[in-house]
Design an enzyme around this catalytic site. Sequence first.
Site, PDB file in Angstrom:
ATOM      1  N   ASP B   8      22.947  46.591  60.313  1.00 12.65           N
ATOM      2  CA  ASP B   8      21.780  47.441  60.521  1.00 12.65           C
ATOM      3  C   ASP B   8      21.286  48.109  59.222  1.00 12.65           C
ATOM      4  O   ASP B   8      21.951  49.002  58.686  1.00 12.65           O
ATOM      5  CB  ASP B   8      22.102  48.544  61.531  1.00 12.65           C
ATOM      6  CG  ASP B   8      22.718  48.038  62.828  1.00 12.65           C
ATOM      7  OD1 ASP B   8      23.561  47.127  62.777  1.00 12.65           O
ATOM      8  OD2 ASP B   8      22.380  48.583  63.883  1.00 12.65           O
ATOM      9  N   GLU B  39      17.057  46.667  62.845  1.00 13.34           N
ATOM     10  CA  GLU B  39      16.570  47.560  63.893  1.00 13.34           C
ATOM     11  C   GLU B  39      16.319  48.991  63.442  1.00 13.34           C
ATOM     12  O   GLU B  39      15.649  49.747  64.143  1.00 13.34           O
ATOM     13  CB  GLU B  39      17.519  47.557  65.104  1.00 13.34           C
ATOM     14  CG  GLU B  39      18.831  48.271  64.867  1.00 13.34           C
ATOM     15  CD  GLU B  39      19.433  48.879  66.136  1.00 13.34           C
ATOM     16  OE1 GLU B  39      18.844  48.794  67.212  1.00 13.34           O
ATOM     17  OE2 GLU B  39      20.521  49.464  66.023  1.00 13.34           O
ATOM     18  N   ASN B  40      16.889  49.376  62.289  1.00 13.54           N
ATOM     19  CA  ASN B  40      16.684  50.751  61.806  1.00 13.54           C
ATOM     20  C   ASN B  40      15.991  50.791  60.453  1.00 13.54           C
ATOM     21  O   ASN B  40      16.062  51.790  59.735  1.00 13.54           O
ATOM     22  CB  ASN B  40      18.031  51.468  61.678  1.00 13.54           C
ATOM     23  CG  ASN B  40      18.872  51.404  62.935  1.00 13.54           C
ATOM     24  OD1 ASN B  40      19.869  50.693  62.981  1.00 13.54           O
ATOM     25  ND2 ASN B  40      18.458  52.104  63.959  1.00 13.54           N
ATOM     26  N   HIS B  68      16.982  49.625  69.189  1.00  9.60           N
ATOM     27  CA  HIS B  68      15.839  50.257  68.521  1.00  9.60           C
ATOM     28  C   HIS B  68      14.688  49.273  68.275  1.00  9.60           C
ATOM     29  O   HIS B  68      13.769  49.581  67.507  1.00  9.60           O
ATOM     30  CB  HIS B  68      16.287  50.875  67.187  1.00  9.60           C
ATOM     31  CG  HIS B  68      17.090  52.127  67.354  1.00  9.60           C
ATOM     32  ND1 HIS B  68      16.518  53.326  67.693  1.00  9.60           N
ATOM     33  CD2 HIS B  68      18.415  52.368  67.254  1.00  9.60           C
ATOM     34  CE1 HIS B  68      17.460  54.261  67.776  1.00  9.60           C
ATOM     35  NE2 HIS B  68      18.619  53.704  67.516  1.00  9.60           N
ATOM     36  N   HIS B 156      25.243  43.299  69.811  1.00  8.17           N
ATOM     37  CA  HIS B 156      24.781  44.643  69.491  1.00  8.17           C
ATOM     38  C   HIS B 156      25.233  45.617  70.569  1.00  8.17           C
ATOM     39  O   HIS B 156      24.677  45.628  71.673  1.00  8.17           O
ATOM     40  CB  HIS B 156      23.250  44.622  69.384  1.00  8.17           C
ATOM     41  CG  HIS B 156      22.699  45.853  68.736  1.00  8.17           C
ATOM     42  ND1 HIS B 156      22.695  46.016  67.387  1.00  8.17           N
ATOM     43  CD2 HIS B 156      22.161  46.980  69.246  1.00  8.17           C
ATOM     44  CE1 HIS B 156      22.160  47.195  67.079  1.00  8.17           C
ATOM     45  NE2 HIS B 156      21.844  47.801  68.203  1.00  8.17           N
ATOM     46  N   HIS B 181      25.370  47.815  65.455  1.00  5.86           N
ATOM     47  CA  HIS B 181      25.003  49.049  66.183  1.00  5.86           C
ATOM     48  C   HIS B 181      25.807  50.281  65.807  1.00  5.86           C
ATOM     49  O   HIS B 181      25.264  51.382  65.860  1.00  5.86           O
ATOM     50  CB  HIS B 181      25.088  48.859  67.704  1.00  5.86           C
ATOM     51  CG  HIS B 181      24.728  50.080  68.491  1.00  5.86           C
ATOM     52  ND1 HIS B 181      23.435  50.545  68.587  1.00  5.86           N
ATOM     53  CD2 HIS B 181      25.479  50.943  69.219  1.00  5.86           C
ATOM     54  CE1 HIS B 181      23.422  51.634  69.353  1.00  5.86           C
ATOM     55  NE2 HIS B 181      24.637  51.895  69.734  1.00  5.86           N
ATOM     56  N   HIS B 183      27.125  51.044  62.903  1.00  6.76           N
ATOM     57  CA  HIS B 183      26.790  51.448  61.534  1.00  6.76           C
ATOM     58  C   HIS B 183      28.017  51.720  60.661  1.00  6.76           C
ATOM     59  O   HIS B 183      27.892  52.363  59.618  1.00  6.76           O
ATOM     60  CB  HIS B 183      25.852  52.667  61.533  1.00  6.76           C
ATOM     61  CG  HIS B 183      24.480  52.362  62.043  1.00  6.76           C
ATOM     62  ND1 HIS B 183      23.379  53.105  61.713  1.00  6.76           N
ATOM     63  CD2 HIS B 183      24.021  51.371  62.843  1.00  6.76           C
ATOM     64  CE1 HIS B 183      22.313  52.603  62.319  1.00  6.76           C
ATOM     65  NE2 HIS B 183      22.674  51.555  63.007  1.00  6.76           N
TER      66      HIS B 183
HETATM   67 FE   LIG Z   1      21.595  49.909  67.786  1.00  4.81          FE
HETATM   68 FE   LIG Z   2      21.525  50.392  64.381  1.00  2.43          FE
END
Ligand SMILES: [Fe+2]
Ligand SMILES: [Fe+2]
Lengths: 275, 275, 275, 275
Positions: B8, B39-40, B68, B156, B181, B183
Amino acid sequence: MRLAYFGDVVGKPGRAAVLDHVPDLRRRLSLDFVVVNAENAAGGFGLTEAIAGDFFNAGADCLTLGDHAWDQREAMTYIEREPRLLRPLNYPQAANAPGKGAHVFVLPDGRRVGVVQLQGTVFMKQQLENAFQHADLALDSMPLGMAVDALIVDMHCEATSEKMAMGHYCDGRASLVVGSHTHVPTADLMILENGTAYQTDAGMCGDYDSVIGMKKENSITRFATQLPGERYAPALGEGTLCGVYVETDDRTGLATRIEPVRLGGRLSACVPEVD
Amino acid sequence: MRLAYFGDVVGKPGRAAVLDHVPDLRRRLSLDFVVVNAENAAGGFGLTEAIAGDFFNAGADCLTLGDHAWDQREAMTYIEREPRLLRPLNYPQAANAPGKGAHVFVLPDGRRVGVVQLQGTVFMKQQLENAFQHADLALDSMPLGMAVDALIVDMHCEATSEKMAMGHYCDGRASLVVGSHTHVPTADLMILENGTAYQTDAGMCGDYDSVIGMKKENSITRFATQLPGERYAPALGEGTLCGVYVETDDRTGLATRIEPVRLGGRLSACVPEVD
Amino acid sequence: MRLAYFGDVVGKPGRAAVLDHVPDLRRRLSLDFVVVNAENAAGGFGLTEAIAGDFFNAGADCLTLGDHAWDQREAMTYIEREPRLLRPLNYPQAANAPGKGAHVFVLPDGRRVGVVQLQGTVFMKQQLENAFQHADLALDSMPLGMAVDALIVDMHCEATSEKMAMGHYCDGRASLVVGSHTHVPTADLMILENGTAYQTDAGMCGDYDSVIGMKKENSITRFATQLPGERYAPALGEGTLCGVYVETDDRTGLATRIEPVRLGGRLSACVPEVD
Amino acid sequence: MRLAYFGDVVGKPGRAAVLDHVPDLRRRLSLDFVVVNAENAAGGFGLTEAIAGDFFNAGADCLTLGDHAWDQREAMTYIEREPRLLRPLNYPQAANAPGKGAHVFVLPDGRRVGVVQLQGTVFMKQQLENAFQHADLALDSMPLGMAVDALIVDMHCEATSEKMAMGHYCDGRASLVVGSHTHVPTADLMILENGTAYQTDAGMCGDYDSVIGMKKENSITRFATQLPGERYAPALGEGTLCGVYVETDDRTGLATRIEPVRLGGRLSACVPEVD
Ligand SMILES: [Fe+2]
Ligand SMILES: [Fe+2]
Ligand SMILES: [Fe+2]
Ligand SMILES: [Fe+2]
Ligand SMILES: [Fe+2]
Ligand SMILES: [Fe+2]
Ligand SMILES: [Fe+2]
Ligand SMILES: [Fe+2]
């Protein structure tokens, strides 16, 4: 000082990893203090007095627990007699939870090591009190470099965010903040900006050819079908001893080095090199 | 084949880590295929077309998303035009979710790489369909060593148990199952018994002096007070590129090697040595 | 004493239900004290000072909040000036949460009414401190029949089990324990064995041709697709005033009668008959 | 047609409420079809064949289950032999869950009644498939007024929002959408705009001097201390039969009337008046 923390011991392979490797490692690394998270030591669920005794004999100075603390009910009485066994600190005060969540250990040479266990509240099955507020109380009661020469915080919870936040919250006030509960070691070992060693999760001691230490078939079937299956039971392949090694500066209690420790089983081995 | 997956990407430091290091790594490691979880990427929340374009230019072959996915609403239309962008596969069929959750990429030399993204259901804010059932459908539609020369599954989700179960579930049918997910990179890279490379979480690309890539002060205050605070925003220190490198056997599509890749920022660097 | 409690006011139809009916009901039922849960009064999200003023003008003596307390940030400063506005009591002490969670109101005739709001912890987005422990503190500080002539506990939470447990926990120490948060009135009004009136949830004041007061189309689409949709907004049909009426014995403060109050909109009307 | 649905039967007092009152009510109300949710009938946890037999003898035409479906494992084989017993429809297809989630019953006079049970996904311990998508499949397979003369949907879940959304989603396609699982009856009985009768939760059949039917002391202690306590066991005071009565128009299958049914125990009695 030289500290080691080993993550959640799961069942027989996890116990064997501790009993087989910790005595030797304690010598090789000249460890001053060893903490073992024992919440899953008894068949994956809780801890018995007999197993705790084995861990102390193998060189553990302190055992911590977590959300599985009382899966074996005998732990509720045993912990009252055994100050070296800690449960999460942050039970509601009115609960009069058995045992303690923090303790100061005095080493043979007179140095003192504080240990605190906290349980987070995000995605956890019990709803304990605010872990940050309790961290404050505990850390204020044993100031690093003054009341204690080293201080270890075991942050038992699911969410990486809650663990990282706790790491920073204790930064400069603890020697080590290490997470437990997810049963997978993280690779983010670092010394935070104010001198606290940090790892999001120490990982488990157990068989990694598994689902978090338990037999993989049962777990897969439950996820795939959402039906109840056989009882969860520990996977029985060779366990990995899994934890973290930290060196501290005796003048400040802060960390000068953090390294992973992994030995046996399926994960690649790492043992810190020391003089 | 030589594959890399980067976890991510969080905000500007995460994007910089990708843009600064991936072009060079792609050459040094002779990477055949690169996946980036994006996604981030946009300020911590979702992905824009402009950022996606930067990632493709820097050497990403495929971008994946997660819970996200739609934080930036433009992703809902952009994904319809961009087959290299994947969202979780297991939306309810009736949702007609924009885009796709699986795709077969054809390399310039004709080899094919399948990528599938699944989102778990434990502790996740959306409630998607059973990821294991969807894994079956996807893996059956692109048999490894036949329809595809390599196959990457991005799982995820939050719970380590759900990720490990998915790893074993796909074992022998995918080249790599890698989680995203949380991180935080995990240190459990292994090749499972039937030849699938596995890592519980690849970690994030972003500033690790943070709480999961976001400014630590806001996050700590929310945990400690349970009051709303300032908006979450990415921490702005130097980002770490964080991911995993996998070599596969072109005859079977199975993994022969898995290594962490970490470069820059606060985590200790690891770059695989290759010929 | 004659008490009324009206559940979560949702948006304009909820506000209209309060403003249209409470002044008249206050007279008809000779109400001594009226509590309104206002956590969703401002477009479904939080409370503004202006809206609070309208409620006080319409005959509310006390407003309570809940997990949506601070959706409108102005409530964080307004509550400091307005002792008649209560938020959940059980924030961590170190949070220094704005406002108070309990208050003793003195009626024109000198009688005193205590109000306490607690927020449960099961399935709730904030993780406040143990509500049972806080209930003890609050109830001990205002003993019923001594320090206060009546005592109302608003238990704001999701799980019916947590609410029922709180009802019994306070039984004999409160005049009324009433739940809020689920936005649906329950039909389990009763006087518990030690004299406390109890209802699991008072229901909302708002449009019941909706999903918990909000437009049904958005909500259905989110459930069915797990995709983000349009912003949630209150449903705009005629609202129902929805709450509970309790009579207490002034010698003991315990309840002698509990009846539903429902007026307007889609639910069948009930107004207690009084002399 | 005249239909009745009785909510989650909890333990012995719940069973006694059913066995004591349903035979008589069936006659008094000239009920054509009776559904009983039996997921907690066996000591609070699941259902046995013997208990199911008692319910059928007492006048139940159909039994439904929920998240406690398999607490008694014999239900997994019994349900295969007993088409009148339904479990949630929306298990993953690959699970091959035992039994069925929908069935069309043919009455002695030839009229047909469809029953569907769905389990929601918000805050539930199993993660079943999207209930809305499955509702579509089920309702399309038995169009009201054509394939079936009446159609009952049991929406088993925690969140009031998910239940209300399902009510509206099925509005015009079902005779009744009624919730179960929270064990507290709601007071929001209504006929939705397209003719479907709706109640958020039917409530439980059991002792209401309890915490959701179970002994209150155990439950309070767990909430207050977060420690494990004694096993949960049903409260043993007189049970209340608790459910809902619906009249439908045989030409359309839509509802013309909905009323609560409550008899015995601690809740105030309501029995519909019929000719
Ligand atoms: Fe996530
Ligand atoms: Fe994430
Ligand atoms: Fe744990
Ligand atoms: Fe554990
Ligand atoms: Fe609320
Ligand atoms: Fe509310
Ligand atoms: Fe249930
Ligand atoms: Fe139930």
